[in-house]
Design a protein around this motif. Structure first.
Motif, PDB file in Angstrom:
ATOM      1  N   ILE A   1      -3.786 -75.030 -13.206  1.00  0.00           N
ATOM      2  CA  ILE A   1      -4.474 -74.919 -14.498  1.00  0.00           C
ATOM      3  C   ILE A   1      -5.288 -76.186 -14.750  1.00  0.00           C
ATOM      4  O   ILE A   1      -6.436 -76.135 -15.189  1.00  0.00           O
ATOM      5  CB  ILE A   1      -3.456 -74.681 -15.638  1.00  0.00           C
ATOM      6  CG1 ILE A   1      -2.869 -73.259 -15.525  1.00  0.00           C
ATOM      7  CG2 ILE A   1      -4.119 -74.872 -17.003  1.00  0.00           C
ATOM      8  CD1 ILE A   1      -1.659 -73.035 -16.411  1.00  0.00           C
ATOM      9  N   LYS A   2      -4.686 -77.345 -14.455  1.00  0.00           N
ATOM     10  CA  LYS A   2      -5.395 -78.620 -14.635  1.00  0.00           C
ATOM     11  C   LYS A   2      -6.651 -78.691 -13.779  1.00  0.00           C
ATOM     12  O   LYS A   2      -7.640 -79.319 -14.146  1.00  0.00           O
ATOM     13  CB  LYS A   2      -4.460 -79.787 -14.287  1.00  0.00           C
ATOM     14  CG  LYS A   2      -3.357 -80.017 -15.291  1.00  0.00           C
ATOM     15  CD  LYS A   2      -2.442 -81.149 -14.823  1.00  0.00           C
ATOM     16  CE  LYS A   2      -1.262 -81.329 -15.774  1.00  0.00           C
ATOM     17  NZ  LYS A   2      -0.328 -82.376 -15.289  1.00  0.00           N
TER      18      LYS A   2
ATOM     19  N   ALA B   1      -8.949 -70.227 -11.113  1.00  0.00           N
ATOM     20  CA  ALA B   1      -9.015 -68.908 -11.743  1.00  0.00           C
ATOM     21  C   ALA B   1      -7.608 -68.349 -11.937  1.00  0.00           C
ATOM     22  O   ALA B   1      -6.712 -68.579 -11.112  1.00  0.00           O
ATOM     23  CB  ALA B   1      -9.838 -67.953 -10.876  1.00  0.00           C
ATOM     24  N   ILE B   2      -7.420 -67.613 -13.037  1.00  0.00           N
ATOM     25  CA  ILE B   2      -6.083 -67.105 -13.360  1.00  0.00           C
ATOM     26  C   ILE B   2      -5.574 -66.153 -12.280  1.00  0.00           C
ATOM     27  O   ILE B   2      -4.379 -66.100 -11.977  1.00  0.00           O
ATOM     28  CB  ILE B   2      -6.084 -66.422 -14.756  1.00  0.00           C
ATOM     29  CG1 ILE B   2      -4.633 -66.190 -15.209  1.00  0.00           C
ATOM     30  CG2 ILE B   2      -6.885 -65.122 -14.746  1.00  0.00           C
ATOM     31  CD1 ILE B   2      -4.505 -65.843 -16.664  1.00  0.00           C
ATOM     32  N   GLU B   3      -6.506 -65.394 -11.659  1.00  0.00           N
ATOM     33  CA  GLU B   3      -6.100 -64.477 -10.587  1.00  0.00           C
ATOM     34  C   GLU B   3      -5.510 -65.241  -9.410  1.00  0.00           C
ATOM     35  O   GLU B   3      -4.540 -64.807  -8.773  1.00  0.00           O
ATOM     36  CB  GLU B   3      -7.299 -63.637 -10.107  1.00  0.00           C
ATOM     37  CG  GLU B   3      -7.814 -62.633 -11.130  1.00  0.00           C
ATOM     38  CD  GLU B   3      -8.723 -63.288 -12.185  1.00  0.00           C
ATOM     39  OE1 GLU B   3      -9.059 -64.483 -12.008  1.00  0.00           O
ATOM     40  OE2 GLU B   3      -9.070 -62.600 -13.162  1.00  0.00           O
TER      41      GLU B   3
ATOM     42  N   LEU C   1       3.560 -65.609 -10.971  1.00  0.00           N
ATOM     43  CA  LEU C   1       3.717 -65.505 -12.421  1.00  0.00           C
ATOM     44  C   LEU C   1       2.789 -64.430 -12.988  1.00  0.00           C
ATOM     45  O   LEU C   1       1.754 -64.098 -12.386  1.00  0.00           O
ATOM     46  CB  LEU C   1       3.407 -66.852 -13.085  1.00  0.00           C
ATOM     47  CG  LEU C   1       4.301 -68.036 -12.684  1.00  0.00           C
ATOM     48  CD1 LEU C   1       3.821 -69.307 -13.368  1.00  0.00           C
ATOM     49  CD2 LEU C   1       5.759 -67.756 -13.024  1.00  0.00           C
ATOM     50  N   THR C   2       3.152 -63.905 -14.156  1.00  0.00           N
ATOM     51  CA  THR C   2       2.311 -62.908 -14.820  1.00  0.00           C
ATOM     52  C   THR C   2       1.215 -63.617 -15.621  1.00  0.00           C
ATOM     53  O   THR C   2       1.278 -64.830 -15.883  1.00  0.00           O
ATOM     54  CB  THR C   2       3.145 -62.045 -15.781  1.00  0.00           C
ATOM     55  OG1 THR C   2       3.649 -62.895 -16.829  1.00  0.00           O
ATOM     56  CG2 THR C   2       4.303 -61.384 -15.062  1.00  0.00           C
TER      57      THR C   2
ATOM     58  N   ILE D   1       1.280 -67.334 -17.600  1.00  0.00           N
ATOM     59  CA  ILE D   1       0.269 -68.375 -17.355  1.00  0.00           C
ATOM     60  C   ILE D   1      -0.429 -68.743 -18.667  1.00  0.00           C
ATOM     61  O   ILE D   1      -0.686 -69.935 -18.921  1.00  0.00           O
ATOM     62  CB  ILE D   1      -0.740 -67.904 -16.284  1.00  0.00           C
ATOM     63  CG1 ILE D   1      -0.024 -67.728 -14.949  1.00  0.00           C
ATOM     64  CG2 ILE D   1      -1.899 -68.902 -16.158  1.00  0.00           C
ATOM     65  CD1 ILE D   1      -0.810 -67.018 -13.884  1.00  0.00           C
ATOM     66  N   ASP D   2      -0.703 -67.729 -19.510  1.00  0.00           N
ATOM     67  CA  ASP D   2      -1.323 -68.010 -20.803  1.00  0.00           C
ATOM     68  C   ASP D   2      -0.415 -68.879 -21.683  1.00  0.00           C
ATOM     69  O   ASP D   2      -0.888 -69.785 -22.385  1.00  0.00           O
ATOM     70  CB  ASP D   2      -1.629 -66.698 -21.545  1.00  0.00           C
ATOM     71  CG  ASP D   2      -2.819 -65.961 -20.917  1.00  0.00           C
ATOM     72  OD1 ASP D   2      -3.634 -66.647 -20.274  1.00  0.00           O
ATOM     73  OD2 ASP D   2      -2.912 -64.728 -21.076  1.00  0.00           O
ATOM     74  N   GLU D   3       0.881 -68.621 -21.579  1.00  0.00           N
ATOM     75  CA  GLU D   3       1.834 -69.441 -22.349  1.00  0.00           C
ATOM     76  C   GLU D   3       1.834 -70.895 -21.854  1.00  0.00           C
ATOM     77  O   GLU D   3       1.940 -71.842 -22.645  1.00  0.00           O
ATOM     78  CB  GLU D   3       3.231 -68.840 -22.235  1.00  0.00           C
ATOM     79  CG  GLU D   3       3.417 -67.540 -22.999  1.00  0.00           C
ATOM     80  CD  GLU D   3       4.766 -66.904 -22.741  1.00  0.00           C
ATOM     81  OE1 GLU D   3       5.518 -67.411 -21.868  1.00  0.00           O
ATOM     82  OE2 GLU D   3       5.074 -65.878 -23.407  1.00  0.00           O
ATOM     83  N   LEU D   4       1.697 -71.069 -20.539  1.00  0.00           N
ATOM     84  CA  LEU D   4       1.634 -72.408 -19.979  1.00  0.00           C
ATOM     85  C   LEU D   4       0.371 -73.145 -20.450  1.00  0.00           C
ATOM     86  O   LEU D   4       0.404 -74.332 -20.709  1.00  0.00           O
ATOM     87  CB  LEU D   4       1.664 -72.350 -18.443  1.00  0.00           C
ATOM     88  CG  LEU D   4       3.008 -72.019 -17.802  1.00  0.00           C
ATOM     89  CD1 LEU D   4       2.853 -71.849 -16.301  1.00  0.00           C
ATOM     90  CD2 LEU D   4       4.024 -73.121 -18.082  1.00  0.00           C
ATOM     91  N   LYS D   5      -0.725 -72.404 -20.525  1.00  0.00           N
ATOM     92  CA  LYS D   5      -1.976 -73.014 -20.968  1.00  0.00           C
ATOM     93  C   LYS D   5      -1.834 -73.534 -22.387  1.00  0.00           C
ATOM     94  O   LYS D   5      -2.365 -74.597 -22.751  1.00  0.00           O
ATOM     95  CB  LYS D   5      -3.101 -71.981 -20.913  1.00  0.00           C
ATOM     96  CG  LYS D   5      -3.617 -71.690 -19.515  1.00  0.00           C
ATOM     97  CD  LYS D   5      -4.769 -70.723 -19.532  1.00  0.00           C
ATOM     98  CE  LYS D   5      -5.335 -70.463 -18.147  1.00  0.00           C
ATOM     99  NZ  LYS D   5      -6.475 -69.515 -18.163  1.00  0.00           N
ATOM    100  N   GLU D   6      -1.136 -72.784 -23.199  1.00  0.00           N
ATOM    101  CA  GLU D   6      -0.910 -73.185 -24.592  1.00  0.00           C
ATOM    102  C   GLU D   6      -0.005 -74.407 -24.680  1.00  0.00           C
ATOM    103  O   GLU D   6      -0.159 -75.233 -25.575  1.00  0.00           O
ATOM    104  CB  GLU D   6      -0.316 -72.031 -25.401  1.00  0.00           C
ATOM    105  CG  GLU D   6      -1.269 -70.850 -25.545  1.00  0.00           C
ATOM    106  CD  GLU D   6      -0.604 -69.657 -26.223  1.00  0.00           C
ATOM    107  OE1 GLU D   6       0.556 -69.825 -26.653  1.00  0.00           O
ATOM    108  OE2 GLU D   6      -1.227 -68.599 -26.305  1.00  0.00           O
TER     109      GLU D   6
END
Length: 299
Positions: free
Chosen positions: A274-275, A279-281, A289-290, A294-299
């Motif tokens: 992420i850093k 790409a999320i894919e 991970l789903t 991953i969205d939760e990690l970004k937050e």
């Protein structure tokens, strides 16, 4: 014929190494290098004689990555000087194995009343790779047989010296000793466009003259060209293996971690990706991970 942009030959090629250190007219270069390398333990070497490499064992594996010179001094001590481009499996085992042959050769030249007195043997490895377990800033390793408890040298006639060239990072301005200068020129020779001021000494001026590609005759140039192509092949193989190893390591590491329920490892890798704005894919592919996780990690 390939046009080389470099002004000077690459000493990490077979031809380059042998031209600088393995030819009789240039023996003074090898003599000066060994004197700087070994002066604290060996004293001054005044004479060297080349010995036939056939006295060393037949090599196992790809010899394009290893170039060696075998010689002796006026006291009968023997030196194996190797330039090794790529790390080899059981590398240390091989250097120990090689060092036994000069010892056996000494025995063959004695009569039946020989008292087993041996001359020293030095194995010197100039390495274009680093040992995994070595200290980050230590590029020279001097190895002898020692007594474990006292740490005192038990036997001083069997010597192994390894130089990890990638760790030598001194600039021209930082060169202090003659040994520094040898390390600098061996590592940087093909990158140089001029002779550094600190290397304008007789021995190095000769080295630069011998190493100048423009002064090679057509036959010499052809040999060097073949040597450079072999060198590039080794680099390509090593780089490809490294890249594939990283990718497979990530995939297998994540797979194993997920199987053991160690999801935290996957999340740590995902955070790093992420850093790096991956790409999320791609993050989903390498971590398992789903998208929601991953969205939760970004937050």
């Amino acid at each position: 014929m390939t046009e080389f942009k470099e002004k000077y030959i690459n000493p990490f090629t077979d031809y380059g190494f042998k031209r600088l250190f393995g030819e009789e007219p240039n023996k003074d270069l090898l003599l000066d290098f060994l004197n700087e390398l070994l002066k604290d333990q060996e004293g001054k070497i005044t004479e060297l004689s080349y010995l036939p490499n056939e006295k060393l064992p037949i090599s196992v594996g790809d010899r394009r990555a290893i170039f060696d010179i075998y010689c002796t001094n006026e006291k009968g001590e023997q030196f194996i000087v190797e330039m090794q481009k790529a790390e080899q499996k059981f590398f240390k085992d091989r250097t120990i194995f090689y060092s036994t042959f000069p010892i056996q050769e000494q025995a063959r030249n004695k009569d039946r009343f020989w008292d087993f007195e041996l001359k020293a043997v030095y194995t010197i490895g100039i390495l274009d790779f680093v040992f995994e377990e070595s200290e980050p800033d230590k590029y020279r390793h001097d190895v002898k047989l020692t007594e474990q408890e006292t740490k005192k040298v038990f036997y001083d006639k069997l010597n192994y010296i390894y130089l990890e060239m990638p760790k030598f990072n001194k600039t021209e301005k930082e060169l202090e000793t003659r040994f520094d200068k040898w390390m600098f020129v061996l590592k940087n020779l093909p990158k140089l466009e001029r002779i550094p001021v600190k290397l304008k000494e007789k021995i190095f001026l000769k080295l630069f003259e011998i190493a100048e590609i423009a002064k090679l005759d057509p036959n010499e140039y052809k040999k060097y060209e073949a040597s450079v192509n072999a060198y590039r092949d080794i680099l390509n193989i090593k780089n490809t293996a490294f890249e594939k190893g990283i990718e497979k390591g990530i995939e297998k590491g994540i797979e194993k971690g997920i199987e053991k329920g160690e999801v935290n490892k996957a999340k740590k890798i995902a955070l790093e990706m992420i850093k790096d704005n991956e790409a999320i894919e791609k993050i989903m592919k390498y971590t398992g991970l789903t998208k929601k996780e991953i969205d939760e990690l970004k937050e």
